[in-house]
Design a protein around this motif. Structure first.
Motif, PDB file in Angstrom:
ATOM      1  N   PHE A 252      -4.478  29.880 -25.676  1.00  0.00           N
ATOM      2  CA  PHE A 252      -3.865  31.199 -25.792  1.00  0.00           C
ATOM      3  C   PHE A 252      -4.802  32.197 -25.107  1.00  0.00           C
ATOM      4  O   PHE A 252      -5.991  32.245 -25.414  1.00  0.00           O
ATOM      5  N   LEU A 253      -4.261  32.987 -24.185  1.00  0.00           N
ATOM      6  CA  LEU A 253      -5.037  34.011 -23.491  1.00  0.00           C
ATOM      7  C   LEU A 253      -4.656  35.365 -24.079  1.00  0.00           C
ATOM      8  O   LEU A 253      -3.476  35.734 -24.081  1.00  0.00           O
ATOM      9  N   VAL A 254      -5.630  36.095 -24.601  1.00  0.00           N
ATOM     10  CA  VAL A 254      -5.374  37.338 -25.326  1.00  0.00           C
ATOM     11  C   VAL A 254      -5.983  38.507 -24.556  1.00  0.00           C
ATOM     12  O   VAL A 254      -7.174  38.508 -24.244  1.00  0.00           O
ATOM     13  N   THR A 255      -5.148  39.505 -24.236  1.00  0.00           N
ATOM     14  CA  THR A 255      -5.600  40.718 -23.571  1.00  0.00           C
ATOM     15  C   THR A 255      -5.268  41.908 -24.464  1.00  0.00           C
ATOM     16  O   THR A 255      -4.156  42.006 -24.992  1.00  0.00           O
ATOM     17  N   ALA A 256      -6.238  42.800 -24.648  1.00  0.00           N
ATOM     18  CA  ALA A 256      -6.038  43.985 -25.502  1.00  0.00           C
ATOM     19  C   ALA A 256      -5.775  45.219 -24.644  1.00  0.00           C
ATOM     20  O   ALA A 256      -6.412  45.414 -23.606  1.00  0.00           O
ATOM     21  N   GLU A 257      -4.816  46.037 -25.085  1.00  0.00           N
ATOM     22  CA  GLU A 257      -4.494  47.283 -24.379  1.00  0.00           C
ATOM     23  C   GLU A 257      -4.885  48.465 -25.264  1.00  0.00           C
ATOM     24  O   GLU A 257      -4.336  48.648 -26.356  1.00  0.00           O
ATOM     25  N   PHE A 258      -5.830  49.255 -24.783  1.00  0.00           N
ATOM     26  CA  PHE A 258      -6.353  50.389 -25.544  1.00  0.00           C
ATOM     27  C   PHE A 258      -5.772  51.693 -25.006  1.00  0.00           C
ATOM     28  O   PHE A 258      -5.406  51.804 -23.844  1.00  0.00           O
ATOM     29  N   GLY A 259      -5.692  52.717 -25.877  1.00  0.00           N
ATOM     30  CA  GLY A 259      -5.227  54.028 -25.471  1.00  0.00           C
ATOM     31  C   GLY A 259      -6.297  54.772 -24.692  1.00  0.00           C
ATOM     32  O   GLY A 259      -7.485  54.482 -24.777  1.00  0.00           O
ATOM     33  N   GLY A 260      -5.882  55.760 -23.871  1.00  0.00           N
ATOM     34  CA  GLY A 260      -6.830  56.491 -23.050  1.00  0.00           C
ATOM     35  C   GLY A 260      -6.835  55.961 -21.631  1.00  0.00           C
ATOM     36  O   GLY A 260      -6.228  54.947 -21.313  1.00  0.00           O
ATOM     37  N   VAL A 261      -7.546  56.655 -20.760  1.00  0.00           N
ATOM     38  CA  VAL A 261      -7.650  56.244 -19.362  1.00  0.00           C
ATOM     39  C   VAL A 261      -8.837  55.304 -19.233  1.00  0.00           C
ATOM     40  O   VAL A 261      -9.986  55.708 -19.369  1.00  0.00           O
ATOM     41  N   LEU A 262      -8.538  54.042 -18.965  1.00  0.00           N
ATOM     42  CA  LEU A 262      -9.593  53.028 -18.928  1.00  0.00           C
ATOM     43  C   LEU A 262      -9.643  52.389 -17.551  1.00  0.00           C
ATOM     44  O   LEU A 262      -8.640  52.262 -16.860  1.00  0.00           O
ATOM     45  N   CYS A 263     -10.842  51.998 -17.136  1.00  0.00           N
ATOM     46  CA  CYS A 263     -10.966  51.279 -15.872  1.00  0.00           C
ATOM     47  C   CYS A 263     -10.666  49.802 -16.099  1.00  0.00           C
ATOM     48  O   CYS A 263     -10.609  49.333 -17.231  1.00  0.00           O
ATOM     49  N   SER A 264     -10.482  49.060 -14.993  1.00  0.00           N
ATOM     50  CA  SER A 264     -10.059  47.674 -15.100  1.00  0.00           C
ATOM     51  C   SER A 264     -11.067  46.819 -15.857  1.00  0.00           C
ATOM     52  O   SER A 264     -10.706  45.854 -16.515  1.00  0.00           O
ATOM     53  N   CYS A 265     -12.361  47.186 -15.789  1.00  0.00           N
ATOM     54  CA  CYS A 265     -13.360  46.380 -16.488  1.00  0.00           C
ATOM     55  C   CYS A 265     -13.288  46.557 -17.992  1.00  0.00           C
ATOM     56  O   CYS A 265     -13.946  45.858 -18.743  1.00  0.00           O
ATOM     57  N   GLY A 266     -12.466  47.531 -18.456  1.00  0.00           N
ATOM     58  CA  GLY A 266     -12.321  47.726 -19.890  1.00  0.00           C
ATOM     59  C   GLY A 266     -11.337  46.773 -20.532  1.00  0.00           C
ATOM     60  O   GLY A 266     -11.255  46.700 -21.754  1.00  0.00           O
ATOM     61  N   TYR A 267     -10.572  46.030 -19.701  1.00  0.00           N
ATOM     62  CA  TYR A 267      -9.579  45.112 -20.249  1.00  0.00           C
ATOM     63  C   TYR A 267     -10.158  43.699 -20.297  1.00  0.00           C
ATOM     64  O   TYR A 267      -9.868  42.850 -19.456  1.00  0.00           O
ATOM     65  N   SER A 268     -10.986  43.460 -21.276  1.00  0.00           N
ATOM     66  CA  SER A 268     -11.563  42.120 -21.419  1.00  0.00           C
ATOM     67  C   SER A 268     -10.504  41.150 -21.916  1.00  0.00           C
ATOM     68  O   SER A 268      -9.580  41.517 -22.630  1.00  0.00           O
ATOM     69  N   VAL A 269     -10.654  39.901 -21.531  1.00  0.00           N
ATOM     70  CA  VAL A 269      -9.699  38.857 -21.896  1.00  0.00           C
ATOM     71  C   VAL A 269     -10.423  37.792 -22.702  1.00  0.00           C
ATOM     72  O   VAL A 269     -11.515  37.361 -22.331  1.00  0.00           O
ATOM     73  N   GLY A 270      -9.837  37.397 -23.806  1.00  0.00           N
ATOM     74  CA  GLY A 270     -10.408  36.331 -24.620  1.00  0.00           C
ATOM     75  C   GLY A 270      -9.473  35.142 -24.660  1.00  0.00           C
ATOM     76  O   GLY A 270      -8.263  35.267 -24.477  1.00  0.00           O
ATOM     77  N   ASP A 271     -10.019  33.945 -24.865  1.00  0.00           N
ATOM     78  CA  ASP A 271      -9.182  32.755 -24.908  1.00  0.00           C
ATOM     79  C   ASP A 271      -9.382  32.007 -26.219  1.00  0.00           C
ATOM     80  O   ASP A 271     -10.457  32.042 -26.818  1.00  0.00           O
ATOM     81  N   VAL A 272      -8.317  31.338 -26.651  1.00  0.00           N
ATOM     82  CA  VAL A 272      -8.316  30.530 -27.868  1.00  0.00           C
ATOM     83  C   VAL A 272      -7.874  29.119 -27.477  1.00  0.00           C
ATOM     84  O   VAL A 272      -6.676  28.856 -27.348  1.00  0.00           O
ATOM     85  N   PRO A 273      -8.811  28.182 -27.229  1.00  0.00           N
ATOM     86  CA  PRO A 273      -8.423  26.829 -26.820  1.00  0.00           C
ATOM     87  C   PRO A 273      -7.659  26.099 -27.931  1.00  0.00           C
ATOM     88  O   PRO A 273      -7.977  26.240 -29.112  1.00  0.00           O
ATOM     89  N   ILE A 274      -6.639  25.316 -27.542  1.00  0.00           N
ATOM     90  CA  ILE A 274      -5.863  24.513 -28.497  1.00  0.00           C
ATOM     91  C   ILE A 274      -5.600  23.136 -27.896  1.00  0.00           C
ATOM     92  O   ILE A 274      -5.815  22.917 -26.703  1.00  0.00           O
TER      93      ILE A 274
END
Length: 295
Positions: A252-274
């Motif tokens: 599972f690849l999880v991406t979080a979307e935060f409020g405010g004006v954020l640069c691309s490096c602010g969208y970290s991605v986490g993974d959950v291996p199954i």
């Protein structure tokens, strides 16, 4: 275990011979890679093969000098170790298993054989499993590269091994107390990644199978303690498998979307291996399946 029925039809009298059964499993992959551009580019071809199992054992011996014609049935049982990689097939990558029955004269002057392919599943899990969780940390940065802190998300599943026959709920606990930006939503993708491996070189082919959005609306500086979830189904998905030169991985690849004006490096991605596997409590094998006929 796999049950099979070997049927030998002797259409005429034959001299002394024996019936043997072979269990064969192998994996193979191939791909091409391009380096450089234009007239200076080069193409490299990669391939690899690995034998998983190759065993032969006798079933029956026609020991008389002359053996009359007739039909003979030999039921056999093959045990497949749980650590064998599951069957798999994709462009340029496959893991295959085969049963081959052979009738051979004692002097090895002639033989007749017939075979069939076996479909080997990822080893099913036991009825009792341990819950599985993984914490993902998301650093948050504005367009001006000013840090807004860090949000922590804990993903939880009933187990790391997920049977295809069931629906699976992925739960999230969100701790946004160390981040000043609000967490609005999570984007969750069920991914597969086919890896081909040859002489230390790896080709990776990721694909999105399903995608869901989870609305959170967690304010900055807060830990609301709520449980957020989404449910995934696994229709027509090949089992996870881990061979030496062919791998089919899931996560599972999880991406979080935060409020405010954020640069691309602010969208970290986490993974959950199954691990996607067969039924949790498989039904007993039905005898009707595998028949090998030699005539």
């Amino acid at each position: 275990p796999v049950q099979a029925l070997v049927t030998v039809a002797l259409l005429q009298d034959i001299p002394e011979c024996e019936v043997l059964l072979s269990f064969i499993g192998w994996e193979e992959c191939k791909w091409s890679s391009v380096a450089g551009q234009g007239q200076t580019h080069s193409v490299s071809h990669h391939k690899a093969t690995n034998v998983i199992v190759s065993s032969e054992f006798p079933i029956f011996s026609f020991a008389a000098p002359i053996n009359p014609q007739g039909e003979f049935n030999f039921p056999v049982i093959i045990s497949i170790p749980p650590n064998y990689p599951a069957s798999f097939e994709a462009p340029g990558a496959r893991i295959l298993y085969k049963l081959v029955a052979e009738i051979r004269d004692k002097n090895k002057m002639w033989s007749i054989s017939s075979g069939l392919h076996l479909f080997v599943k990822q080893a099913p899990i036991l009825s009792t499993v341990s819950p599985y969780s993984k914490e993902i940390q998301f650093p948050v940065v504005t367009m001006c590269c000013i840090s807004k802190g860090q949000s922590r998300i804990t993903a939880k599943l009933q187990s790391m091994h997920l049977p295809k026959s069931e629906d699976h709920r992925l739960d999230f606990k969100i701790d946004n107390s160390s981040c000043s930006a609000p967490l609005n939503r999570l984007n969750v993708k069920l991914m597969s990644r086919v890896e081909k491996i040859s002489s230390g070189q790896v080709s990776s082919d990721p694909k999105t199978i399903q995608e869901q959005t989870v609305t959170c609306l967690v304010p900055g500086g807060s830990n609301d303690g709520k449980n957020y979830s989404c449910i995934f189904k696994f229709p027509n998905i090949q089992d996870s498998t881990l061979g030496k030169c062919v791998r089919n991985l899931h996560l599972f690849l999880v991406t979080a979307e935060f409020g405010g004006v954020l640069c691309s490096c602010g969208y970290s991605v986490g993974d959950v291996p199954i691990v996607i596997c067969g039924e949790k409590d498989p039904k007993p094998f039905q005898q009707s399946a595998n028949e090998i006929v030699i005539d």
